[in-house]
Design a protein around this motif. Structure first.
Motif, PDB file in Angstrom:
ATOM      1  N   LEU A  69      62.945  29.736  57.425  1.00  0.00           N
ATOM      2  CA  LEU A  69      63.434  30.943  57.876  1.00  0.00           C
ATOM      3  C   LEU A  69      63.398  30.900  59.476  1.00  0.00           C
ATOM      4  O   LEU A  69      64.412  31.298  59.804  1.00  0.00           O
ATOM      5  N   GLY A  70      62.426  30.401  60.083  1.00  0.00           N
ATOM      6  CA  GLY A  70      62.621  30.081  61.506  1.00  0.00           C
ATOM      7  C   GLY A  70      63.920  29.162  61.837  1.00  0.00           C
ATOM      8  O   GLY A  70      64.539  29.481  62.756  1.00  0.00           O
ATOM      9  N   SER A  71      63.967  28.196  61.023  1.00  0.00           N
ATOM     10  CA  SER A  71      65.024  27.191  61.377  1.00  0.00           C
ATOM     11  C   SER A  71      66.531  28.210  61.308  1.00  0.00           C
ATOM     12  O   SER A  71      67.309  27.925  62.051  1.00  0.00           O
ATOM     13  N   ARG A 114      64.910  29.952  47.172  1.00  0.00           N
ATOM     14  CA  ARG A 114      63.501  30.120  47.180  1.00  0.00           C
ATOM     15  C   ARG A 114      63.006  31.265  48.055  1.00  0.00           C
ATOM     16  O   ARG A 114      61.964  31.990  47.583  1.00  0.00           O
ATOM     17  N   LEU A 115      63.491  31.538  49.381  1.00  0.00           N
ATOM     18  CA  LEU A 115      63.083  32.743  50.045  1.00  0.00           C
ATOM     19  C   LEU A 115      63.337  33.632  49.259  1.00  0.00           C
ATOM     20  O   LEU A 115      62.317  34.749  49.387  1.00  0.00           O
ATOM     21  N   ILE A 116      64.307  34.065  48.812  1.00  0.00           N
ATOM     22  CA  ILE A 116      64.847  35.347  47.845  1.00  0.00           C
ATOM     23  C   ILE A 116      64.020  35.433  46.908  1.00  0.00           C
ATOM     24  O   ILE A 116      63.543  36.642  46.452  1.00  0.00           O
ATOM     25  N   GLY A 148      60.939  34.474  46.494  1.00  0.00           N
ATOM     26  CA  GLY A 148      59.450  34.358  46.858  1.00  0.00           C
ATOM     27  C   GLY A 148      58.677  33.193  46.576  1.00  0.00           C
ATOM     28  O   GLY A 148      57.543  33.110  46.556  1.00  0.00           O
ATOM     29  N   LYS A 149      59.597  32.066  46.358  1.00  0.00           N
ATOM     30  CA  LYS A 149      58.825  30.639  45.948  1.00  0.00           C
ATOM     31  C   LYS A 149      58.970  29.730  46.874  1.00  0.00           C
ATOM     32  O   LYS A 149      58.555  28.634  46.691  1.00  0.00           O
ATOM     33  N   GLU A 150      59.554  30.162  48.159  1.00  0.00           N
ATOM     34  CA  GLU A 150      59.666  29.108  48.974  1.00  0.00           C
ATOM     35  C   GLU A 150      58.119  28.810  49.437  1.00  0.00           C
ATOM     36  O   GLU A 150      57.248  29.430  49.850  1.00  0.00           O
ATOM     37  N   ASN A 151      57.844  27.350  49.838  1.00  0.00           N
ATOM     38  CA  ASN A 151      56.535  27.048  50.347  1.00  0.00           C
ATOM     39  C   ASN A 151      56.342  27.414  51.826  1.00  0.00           C
ATOM     40  O   ASN A 151      57.225  27.057  52.496  1.00  0.00           O
ATOM     41  N   LYS A 152      55.230  27.860  52.314  1.00  0.00           N
ATOM     42  CA  LYS A 152      54.814  28.391  53.478  1.00  0.00           C
ATOM     43  C   LYS A 152      54.155  26.978  54.155  1.00  0.00           C
ATOM     44  O   LYS A 152      53.649  25.934  53.499  1.00  0.00           O
ATOM     45  N   VAL A 153      54.342  26.831  55.402  1.00  0.00           N
ATOM     46  CA  VAL A 153      53.930  25.868  56.309  1.00  0.00           C
ATOM     47  C   VAL A 153      52.411  25.737  56.289  1.00  0.00           C
ATOM     48  O   VAL A 153      51.845  24.457  56.660  1.00  0.00           O
ATOM     49  N   ARG A 154      51.745  26.610  56.221  1.00  0.00           N
ATOM     50  CA  ARG A 154      50.295  27.053  56.190  1.00  0.00           C
ATOM     51  C   ARG A 154      49.973  28.239  55.161  1.00  0.00           C
ATOM     52  O   ARG A 154      50.708  28.974  55.036  1.00  0.00           O
ATOM     53  N   LYS A 155      49.037  28.186  54.731  1.00  0.00           N
ATOM     54  CA  LYS A 155      48.272  29.228  54.076  1.00  0.00           C
ATOM     55  C   LYS A 155      47.771  30.348  54.932  1.00  0.00           C
ATOM     56  O   LYS A 155      47.312  30.184  56.082  1.00  0.00           O
TER      57      LYS A 155
END
Length: 214
Positions: free
Chosen positions: A160-162, A203-205, A207-214
Motif C-alpha cells: 500500500l505504501g509503495s 489481497r488488500l481489497i 483483507g488477505k494481504e500480509n503485513k510487514v509486521r504484526k
C-alpha cells in the motif's frame, strides 16, 4: 540524429542488463542456498527477502536495489544527457534534455522486474524506481521515500505504501522538477508499479494481504 539514436539504444541495453542484476536472489542464494522465487510471493524484492533473512536484509536489499537505480541514472545525467538537437537539413529543433536518463530509468525498471538472468522474473521495481527518481530529482525522491515510509509504518502494508507513494510522483515531479520527460517517466513508473502489484491490490481489497509486521 543517427548517432544520438545509437547512443540511446546502447543506454537502453546496458541499463536493462544492470537492472537485471537480481540483488535479492543473489543474497538469498548465497546465504541460504534457496531460490527466493519459490518462497512467499515469488518476488526477488526486499519484502520477500525479509521472509527468509529478516528485517536487516530487508533494508539492505532495498538500499542495494535503490542504488541500482540511482547510480546509472546519475551517470547518464552527468555524461550522456543530450542538449537541444537541431536538424542541419530541416532546421527542426528537438528538446532532448532529460530523454537519455529516462530511457535509462525505464530500462532499469523493466530489468529489475523482468531479469534476463532469471528467465524474465524479478521484483516489483519499487526500490529501483525510487532510486531512479532520486537521481532525476532529489527532492521528489526524498518526498516519495518519506511518504512510502509513513504509510508503510502506520498501515503495516509495504504494498500500500509503495502504490500510494509511487502514484504521487508524477504530481510531485511536475510541481518540483517539471521536465516533460521526467514527468512522463514518473507516470509510466507509477502505472508499471501498480500493474506489478495487481495481486497485492486484490489481497488488500479482500483483507488477505500480509503485513510487514504484526
Amino acid at each position: 540524429m543517427i548517432t544520438v539514436i545509437v547512443k540511446l539504444i546502447i543506454i537502453l541495453i546496458v541499463s536493462y542488463l544492470i537492472g537485471s542484476i537480481p540483488t535479492g536472489y543473489i543474497i538469498v542464494k548465497l546465504l541460504k542456498n534457496i531460490d527466493i522465487r519459490t518462497v512467499g510471493s515469488g518476488s526477488t524484492g526486499a519484502t520477500n527477502v525479509k521472509r527468509i533473512l529478516g528485517t536487516k536484509w530487508f533494508f539492505i536489499v532495498m538500499f542495494l536495489d535503490a542504488l541500482k537505480g540511482f547510480i546509472p541514472v546519475c551517470f547518464i545525467i552527468n555524461n550522456f544527457d543530450f542538449p537541444l538537437y537541431v536538424d542541419s537539413e530541416t532546421g527542426n529543433m528537438f528538446e532532448l534534455r532529460g530523454l537519455s536518463p529516462v530511457i535509462c530509468a525505464l530500462a532499469l525498471l523493466v530489468g529489475h522486474s523482468k531479469s534476463v538472468f532469471l528467465g524474465f522474473t524479478g521484483g516489483k521495481s519499487v526500490a529501483t524506481g525510487i532510486g531512479t527518481i532520486l537521481a532525476l530529482s532529489l527532492p521528489v525522491g526524498i518526498i516519495t521515500a518519506v511518504i512510502w515510509g509513513i504509510i508503510t509504518f502506520f498501515t503495516k502494508y509495504v504494498s500500500l505504501g509503495s502504490i500510494i507513494a509511487i502514484s504521487l510522483t508524477p504530481i510531485l515531479m511536475n510541481a518540483i522538477t517539471p521536465n516533460d520527460y521526467y514527468v512522463i517517466f514518473t507516470a509510466l513508473c507509477a502505472a508499471y508499479v501498480i500493474i506489478r502489484h495487481k495481486d497485492n491490490i486484490k489481497r488488500l481489497i479482500s483483507g488477505k494481504e500480509n503485513k510487514v509486521r504484526k
